[in-house]
Design a protein around this motif. Structure first.
Motif, PDB file in Angstrom:
ATOM      1  N   LEU A  29      58.268 -10.153 -60.362  1.00  0.00           N
ATOM      2  CA  LEU A  29      58.490  -9.209 -61.316  1.00  0.00           C
ATOM      3  C   LEU A  29      59.951  -8.678 -61.686  1.00  0.00           C
ATOM      4  O   LEU A  29      60.572  -8.941 -62.504  1.00  0.00           O
ATOM      5  CB  LEU A  29      57.627  -8.352 -61.685  1.00  0.00           C
ATOM      6  N   GLU A  30      60.352  -8.220 -60.380  1.00  0.00           N
ATOM      7  CA  GLU A  30      61.660  -7.627 -60.278  1.00  0.00           C
ATOM      8  C   GLU A  30      62.742  -8.455 -60.431  1.00  0.00           C
ATOM      9  O   GLU A  30      63.962  -8.291 -61.267  1.00  0.00           O
ATOM     10  CB  GLU A  30      61.778  -6.835 -59.051  1.00  0.00           C
ATOM     11  N   GLY A 203      51.686 -13.768 -65.844  1.00  0.00           N
ATOM     12  CA  GLY A 203      51.590 -14.064 -67.044  1.00  0.00           C
ATOM     13  C   GLY A 203      50.472 -13.471 -67.640  1.00  0.00           C
ATOM     14  O   GLY A 203      50.640 -12.863 -68.889  1.00  0.00           O
ATOM     15  N   LEU A 204      49.473 -13.297 -67.019  1.00  0.00           N
ATOM     16  CA  LEU A 204      48.139 -12.821 -67.829  1.00  0.00           C
ATOM     17  C   LEU A 204      48.366 -10.895 -67.968  1.00  0.00           C
ATOM     18  O   LEU A 204      48.062 -10.505 -68.819  1.00  0.00           O
ATOM     19  CB  LEU A 204      46.861 -13.007 -66.846  1.00  0.00           C
ATOM     20  N   ALA A 205      49.225 -10.727 -66.784  1.00  0.00           N
ATOM     21  CA  ALA A 205      49.326  -9.258 -66.983  1.00  0.00           C
ATOM     22  C   ALA A 205      50.370  -8.717 -68.073  1.00  0.00           C
ATOM     23  O   ALA A 205      50.366  -7.756 -68.640  1.00  0.00           O
ATOM     24  CB  ALA A 205      49.888  -8.543 -65.417  1.00  0.00           C
ATOM     25  N   VAL A 214      60.383 -14.341 -67.622  1.00  0.00           N
ATOM     26  CA  VAL A 214      61.108 -15.523 -67.528  1.00  0.00           C
ATOM     27  C   VAL A 214      61.538 -15.733 -66.081  1.00  0.00           C
ATOM     28  O   VAL A 214      62.592 -14.788 -65.729  1.00  0.00           O
ATOM     29  CB  VAL A 214      62.331 -15.657 -68.732  1.00  0.00           C
ATOM     30  N   LYS A 215      61.612 -16.929 -65.528  1.00  0.00           N
ATOM     31  CA  LYS A 215      61.786 -17.192 -64.138  1.00  0.00           C
ATOM     32  C   LYS A 215      63.422 -17.499 -64.073  1.00  0.00           C
ATOM     33  O   LYS A 215      63.723 -18.049 -65.230  1.00  0.00           O
ATOM     34  CB  LYS A 215      60.976 -18.178 -63.443  1.00  0.00           C
ATOM     35  N   ASN A 216      64.218 -17.411 -63.259  1.00  0.00           N
ATOM     36  CA  ASN A 216      65.646 -17.682 -63.333  1.00  0.00           C
ATOM     37  C   ASN A 216      65.999 -18.462 -61.847  1.00  0.00           C
ATOM     38  O   ASN A 216      65.145 -18.690 -61.079  1.00  0.00           O
ATOM     39  CB  ASN A 216      66.407 -16.304 -63.597  1.00  0.00           C
ATOM     40  N   GLU A 217      67.431 -18.874 -61.692  1.00  0.00           N
ATOM     41  CA  GLU A 217      67.584 -19.277 -60.398  1.00  0.00           C
ATOM     42  C   GLU A 217      67.128 -18.343 -58.995  1.00  0.00           C
ATOM     43  O   GLU A 217      66.954 -19.039 -58.042  1.00  0.00           O
ATOM     44  CB  GLU A 217      69.149 -19.399 -60.408  1.00  0.00           C
ATOM     45  N   LYS A 218      67.039 -17.163 -59.104  1.00  0.00           N
ATOM     46  CA  LYS A 218      66.679 -16.495 -57.801  1.00  0.00           C
ATOM     47  C   LYS A 218      65.266 -16.712 -57.707  1.00  0.00           C
ATOM     48  O   LYS A 218      64.900 -16.864 -56.358  1.00  0.00           O
ATOM     49  CB  LYS A 218      66.757 -14.929 -58.325  1.00  0.00           C
TER      50      LYS A 218
END
Length: 239
Positions: A29-30, A203-205, A214-218
């Motif tokens: 999440l972070e 996603g549910l939360a 939204v995911k990224n390169e990290k």
């Protein structure tokens, strides 16, 4: 906005490193730029306001006995949260404690919270599976299992998946799914080794909080490292 994650009984139920599930959710999440509030609840404390995600790990039968009275006191609140759509991830003994009942021996039956309509016989031979594999909607879930229980799902309760390698519930199936609540015997920790599963729960939360995940390169970098650990266990699966 932020996502609140509550871990139940971390002082008693952290036998197989399942506290890593809370940390894995928080980290993902972070990385997506979402603020996270991490909380823990142990015996005798105040449960606090409704979180977005609840996690609970595994422990010994003596820990289950010790927690029974406190669990009975907070069970109505937990059930209310589950019905409201709070995401639950329960692993091992925590999964059993959130079921209907656990038979520890011929004279001891513990009542669970009732979030999962399951009954557990904890008198089975101990199972330790180094490469515990489950096939289902998340693809291949991989990790370990360590328990001595046969878990029976009530009619209509869906499992997480089918066991590819290991024992799981004891009937070829693994875990239970009720609404946004997921119970499993998967350790490793489960959400560290299985990012697809973790992202599903996130996603549910966030759907409840109004955030966008939204995911990224990290995330890609993290998942590349996780893939190496997964591969070690996957290579141990029977061919």
């Amino acid at each position: 906005m932020s996502v609140a994650i509550l871990e139940l009984y971390s002082a008693d139920l952290a036998l197989n490193g399942d506290t890593g599930n809370r940390r894995a959710l928080a980290r993902r999440l972070e990385l997506a730029g979402i603020e996270v509030e991490q909380r823990v609840y142990n015996r005798g404390e105040k449960l606090g306001i409704m979180p977005d995600i609840v996690v609970i790990g595994t422990g010994t039968s003596s820990a289950q006995r010790a927690l029974a009275e406190d669990l009975a006191a907070i069970s109505p609140q937990l059930v209310e949260w589950a019905k409201a759509g709070v995401v639950f991830l329960a692993a091992g003994a925590g999964f059993h404690l959130l079921g209907r009942e656990i038979r520890l021996d011929d004279s001891t039956v513990l009542s669970g919270a009732g979030i999962f309509d399951i009954t557990v016989d904890a008198n089975a031979a101990r199972v330790v599976t180094e490469a515990f594999g489950i096939d289902g909607q998340f693809g291949l879930l991989i990790g370990t299992e360590n328990h001595s229980a046969l878990t029976t799902l009530a009619a209509g309760v869906a499992p997480i998946g089918a066991v590819r390698n290991g024992v799981g519930n004891g009937d070829g199936l693994e875990g239970a799914v009720v609404g946004n609540s997921y119970g499993t015997h998967l350790h490793g920790p489960a959400l560290v080794l299985n990012p697809v599963f973790a992202d599903h729960l996130i996603g549910l939360a966030v759907a409840r909080t109004g955030d966008t995940y939204v995911k990224n390169e990290k995330h890609d970098e993290l998942d590349a490292t996780v893939a190496l650990a997964r591969e070690i266990l996957i290579n141990k699966l029977p061919r």
